[in-house]
Design a protein around this motif. Structure first.
Motif, short mmCIF file in Angstrom:
data_model
loop_
_atom_site.label_atom_id
_atom_site.label_comp_id
_atom_site.label_asym_id
_atom_site.label_seq_id
_atom_site.Cartn_x
_atom_site.Cartn_y
_atom_site.Cartn_z
N VAL A 1 -49.51 111.50 -26.56
CA VAL A 1 -47.91 110.83 -26.28
C VAL A 1 -46.87 111.99 -26.37
O VAL A 1 -46.05 112.23 -25.41
N CYS A 2 -46.80 112.34 -27.68
CA CYS A 2 -45.71 113.14 -28.14
C CYS A 2 -45.95 114.73 -27.56
O CYS A 2 -45.03 115.51 -27.93
N CYS B 1 -50.23 110.93 -35.69
CA CYS B 1 -49.13 111.66 -35.12
C CYS B 1 -47.79 111.35 -35.94
O CYS B 1 -47.20 110.45 -36.15
N GLN C 1 -44.65 111.79 -35.09
CA GLN C 1 -43.61 111.16 -34.48
C GLN C 1 -43.99 109.71 -34.29
O GLN C 1 -43.19 108.84 -34.59
N CYS C 2 -44.86 109.49 -33.40
CA CYS C 2 -45.13 108.05 -33.14
C CYS C 2 -46.26 107.54 -33.73
O CYS C 2 -46.38 106.05 -33.60
ZN ZN Z 1 -47.16 111.00 -30.98
#
Ligand code: ZN
Ligand code: ANZ
Length: 867
Positions: free
Chosen positions: A447-448, A486, A488-489
């Protein structure tokens, strides 16, 4: 007296130095800092004679500068990551870390037995998280500063070892370990953008005046700056989207001599042609089976595929050249496309002869009209030649450079192309698909995208529980390690499993030594005090990669705020190798020196095998190597002769930049010298003790001449060490010792001043040998009754008056009357004599503040002052 026993004394002094922390250097010491460093070793298991030579030199420099009152930093560490540990792990069913740490322990003990003045409190091993976590942190800083990139690139792929190989690891198109033919693969790799710094790395070389010129030349060539012409071919019959073809040439003067054009097999146009054309696809694949190095491509047989496309000349679109795909065109140099001018480029000529293409002579030698045969005519650019086919006047005689400049100007003026600067230096691919290296601190999230590991999560530690039962990257095979959340997410993500090239580890270790325990990569204020390294010593085999990468990495560290300087190594010295005779048994196998005995008869020498009794043939002198078995083991040498003897011999026998041949006779000579010094001290010890410090005048001419020899030796040994002329320093010491032994033999009947001069000489001798034979020197120093260590003593002062070779005494007249005299070096210039005279106490008194009206000096004769 008793013989000197190194086996007893060497461990004793090593312990004293250790207990006293003699060589521990403080970052707060107010004295002038001096940083001397030898290239740190790879912990392969045992030190070899090359190490002994390298560290002996560095140790002399370290001990000398300590004696000169400097705050010396002389650390040691281990370049501990790398493939051999993994291979050993596979062979021995152990862990690479176990193998490496055992080797470090063994080699450290060996280095300690050499008595090196090393600050062991700063020891680092690049395989420990305490070190590599900071490398990871700097990698993240470099990502943030745009110094790192991730891109597809062509790599050498070893299909057996299942790893990427550096160009240097591909030998004759085969993997250096597996021997398997190397393939070219496109892989996504991490790169440091070193090519963006090409110009800076090139111009920085000019400031490295304390580097060997040959190393600077090698780096210049590696960076490979060239100036040339960039232009576009028009294309006829090419697939859609390929109307023009950008080209780079360094030889605009040959633009009337091309007879073909060519592109690399992995050029986008070649790839486009391969689609739907199996013949092209097969040809491209064939080209990709060679190594990627320039050397590999240059030596391979030239191969081409005629695409049927025509390339049109930028200055004359009606001029059409056949376009080939060719195996000698590199995709990652210039534009991956060339204009082929066979008459003046050997590769182009080989190609033209093979495919029966015309050859057009652009210029000829001034004295010949012969057309080019099988050798391209490519004279140096400064050479004048006669131009017969070019864009200027036919038959003009001018230098290649002038013709290039004129043609380039013409092409620019007409809009046919433009001037371009080009570098050969490629970005530094740092990805390795191996376990035993510094993990690249990156996480991939679907995703990121690709994210750096947050610094708070560092270090990314290598997992201990790995297996090497399948080929390839054990990190990638590990069941759990690569699976992370992750940052981030929070979703499922994957760790980067590539580790860094070990050249990254060695690109900054010298900086880490300045603050080896800091919880940041550096403490900038401290790094800036010590760096650049004043004197770096190592093998010339590192002239390009390690030394260029370090220069780059220092700049990257500056850009990310970790240091303030650009260049890591102010002084560089590249030492020669240690060689030895080779020996061969009748059946042809190599025999180790330790397994034979050599007898001398008259002029000849005969070697016999110790066990089999076979006659062994004595062969050529070669670099010590395991493959030829012509190695001697430092441990055995230290056990037999002592470390001092080994050190002394390594320094004595040839200039340090040249090869030195290890011989039994040489090491025995060194050992005898050691005993000679010890005997001299024993014979003079009582006299020395009595009269040390009483040396005053030079009333006795024998005493004066001995003192001159002593002071000259102190002076010369010092300047020879500063100039890294160790063999000359050793020669000076031999000479001094001879003089002292002679004088000691006559001492019974000598006047006091002579005894005092001898005492002074013996004491100085011990200080002069201290950097080279530190254990012997401590033993003698102690015997002379000193309470401290010679390792802590300051370098003896030199009386400049005693250095003067030939002196004259000139009378000084003031207003015609003799008022004194002055002794100066013969031939001293009038201005210098004048300055000395005016500084003399008597003269100052007589002048009483008045300036003299006139001073007339007849050199070597007389001084006349008029007041
Ligand atoms: Zn991510
Ligand atoms: C025409 C020419 C005529 C060239 C001549 C040389 C001699 P240096 O000087 O080492 O930087 N070239 C350009 N790109 C290439 C590539 N991707 N693969 C292989 N060769 C390439 O090399 C520049 C020269 O190498 C260029 O100048 C080009 O050949 C070739 F008498 O162009 B020359």
């Amino acid at each position: 007296g008793e013989r000197y026993n190194p086996r007893e004394m060497e461990p004793k002094w090593q312990k004293v130095w250790d207990d006293n922390q003699s060589f521990v250097s403080s970052n707060d010491d107010p004295r002038e800092p001096y940083y001397v460093l030898e290239m740190f070793p790879y912990p392969s298991g045992r030190i070899h004679m090359g190490h002994v030579r390298n560290y002996s030199m560095g140790d002399v420099v370290a001990r000398y500068h300590r004696a000169k009152g400097k705050n010396v930093l002389h650390p040691m560490g281990w370049d501990a990551f790398g493939l051999p540990a993994e291979n050993a792990a596979i062979e021995r069913h152990t862990h690479p870390g176990t193998w490496t740490r055992q080797n470090i322990a063994a080699m450290k003990a060996q280095l300690k037995s050499m008595g090196l003045a090393i600050d062991w409190t700063r020891e680092i091993a690049t395989c420990e998280p305490e070190y590599y976590q900071h490398q990871q942190s700097m990698f993240i800083d470099m990502m943030a500063s745009g110094l790192v990139t991730r891109k597809q690139s062509k790599v050498n792929w070893d299909p057996v070892d299942m790893t990427v190989l550096a160009n240097e690891q591909v030998i004759d198109g085969k993997g250096w370990r597996s021997g398997a033919p190397v393939e070219q693969r496109e892989l996504t790799q991490w790169f440091f953008k070193i090519s963006e710094m090409a110009e800076e790395l090139l111009s920085g070389l000019d400031g490295l005046t304390e580097w060997p010129e040959k190393v600077r030349v090698m780096q210049r060539n590696w960076i490979g700056k060239s100036q040339g012409l960039a232009f576009d071919f028009g294309l006829k019959g090419a697939p859609q989207g390929f109307d023009t073809l950008p080209v780079y040439t360094t030889r605009p003067d040959t633009m009337r001599g091309p007879t073909f054009a060519a592109i690399a097999a992995d050029h986008p146009l070649a790839k486009a042609l391969a689609e739907g054309n199996p013949e092209v696809a097969a040809f491209n694949k064939l080209c990709q089976q060679a190594g990627t190095s320039a050397e590999a491509l240059e030596t391979a047989e030239k191969l081409g595929f005629d695409t049927g496309i025509k390339a049109t000349h930028p200055a004359d679109p009606s001029w059409e050249l056949p376009l080939y795909i060719a195996n000698f065109v590199l995709m990652d140099y210039g534009t991956g496309a060339i204009i082929g001018c066979p008459a003046h480029d050997q590769r182009d000529l080989d190609f033209a002869r093979k495919y029966d293409l015309p050859v057009i002579d652009v210029f000829k030698p001034l004295d010949s009209n012969e057309p080019v045969g099988d050798e391209a005519f490519s004279p140096p650019k400064t050479q004048a030649v006669r131009y017969v086919q070019w864009f200027g006047e036919t038959g003009a005689e001018l230098s290649v450079q002038e013709a290039m400049d004129q043609t380039l100007a013409l092409f620019q003026a007409n809009g046919w192309g433009k001037a371009q600067t080009q570098y050969r230096l490629r970005d530094w691919g740092v990805s390795r698909q191996r376990y035993w290296g510094c993990p690249i601190p990156v996480i991939h999230c679907e995703v990121c995208g690709t994210l750096p590991v947050p610094k708070k999560d560092l270090p990314v530690v290598l997992p201990e529980d790995v297996t090497f039962d399948k080929p390839g990257n054990a990190l990638d095979h590990h069941p759990k390690w690569k699976h992370v959340d992750c940052p981030q997410c929070g979703g499922a993500a994957r760790r980067e499993t590539d580790t860094m090239d070990t050249f990254v580890d060695s690109s900054w270790y010298y900086t880490r030594f300045t603050a080896p325990h800091a919880d940041t990569p550096t403490i900038p204020a401290i790094a800036n005090r010590w760096l650049p390294v004043d004197q770096y010593i190592g093998g010339v085999e590192h002239a390009i990669l390690h030394l260029l990468y370090s220069r780059y990495f220092t700049r990257a560290m500056k850009a990310t705020g970790h240091v303030a300087h650009d260049e890591p190594f102010k002084g560089l010295f590249t030492q020669g190798m240690v060689t030895h005779e080779t020996y061969k048994a009748p059946a042809g196998e190599w025999v180790a020196p330790a397994d034979i005995v050599i007898e001398t008869f008259g002029e000849g020498r005969r070697a016999t095998h110790l066990r089999s009794g076979e006659t062994i043939s004595i062969g050529s002198i070669e670099k010590m190597s395991k493959s030829k078995k012509n190695v001697v083991d430092p441990d055995e040498i230290v056990a037999t002769y002592g470390a001092d003897t080994a050190r002394w011999f390594m320094l004595s026998d040839s200039p340090p930049e040249r090869d030195v041949q290890w011989t039994e006779a040489g090491v025995e000579g060194a050992s005898r010298f050691q005993q000679r010094v010890w005997r001299l001290v024993g014979e003079t010890i009582d006299l020395v003790k009595q009269s040390l410090g009483t040396v005053t005048g030079s009333d006795d001419s024998e005493a004066l001449s001995l003192r001159k020899i002593v002071h000259r030796a102190v002076h010369n040994v010092g300047s020879d060490i500063e100039g890294l002329r160790f063999n000359r320093a050793v020669a000076q010491i031999y000479e001094l010792t001879n003089a002292l032994v002679r004088s000691a033999g006559l001492v019974a009947a000598a006047p006091a001043s002579r005894i005092a001069a001898l005492a002074e000489g013996v004491e100085r001798l011990i200080q002069l040998i201290a950097p080279m034979m530190p254990h012997l020197a401590e033993t003698c120093w102690e015997a002379l009754g000193n309470s401290g260590l010679v390792a802590d003593a300051l370098w003896p002062p030199v009386d400049p008056a005693l250095l003067l070779d030939d002196e004259v005494t000139m009378p000084i007249q003031i207003n015609g009357k003799r008022r004194g005299e002055i002794t100066v070096a013969k031939g001293m210039a009038a201005a210098e004599v004048e300055a000395l005279v005016l500084s003399m106490d008597e003269i100052v008194r007589i002048l009483d503040g008045k300036a003299p009206k006139k001073i007339v000096i007849v050199p070597d004769r007389i001084v006349n002052v008029v007041v």
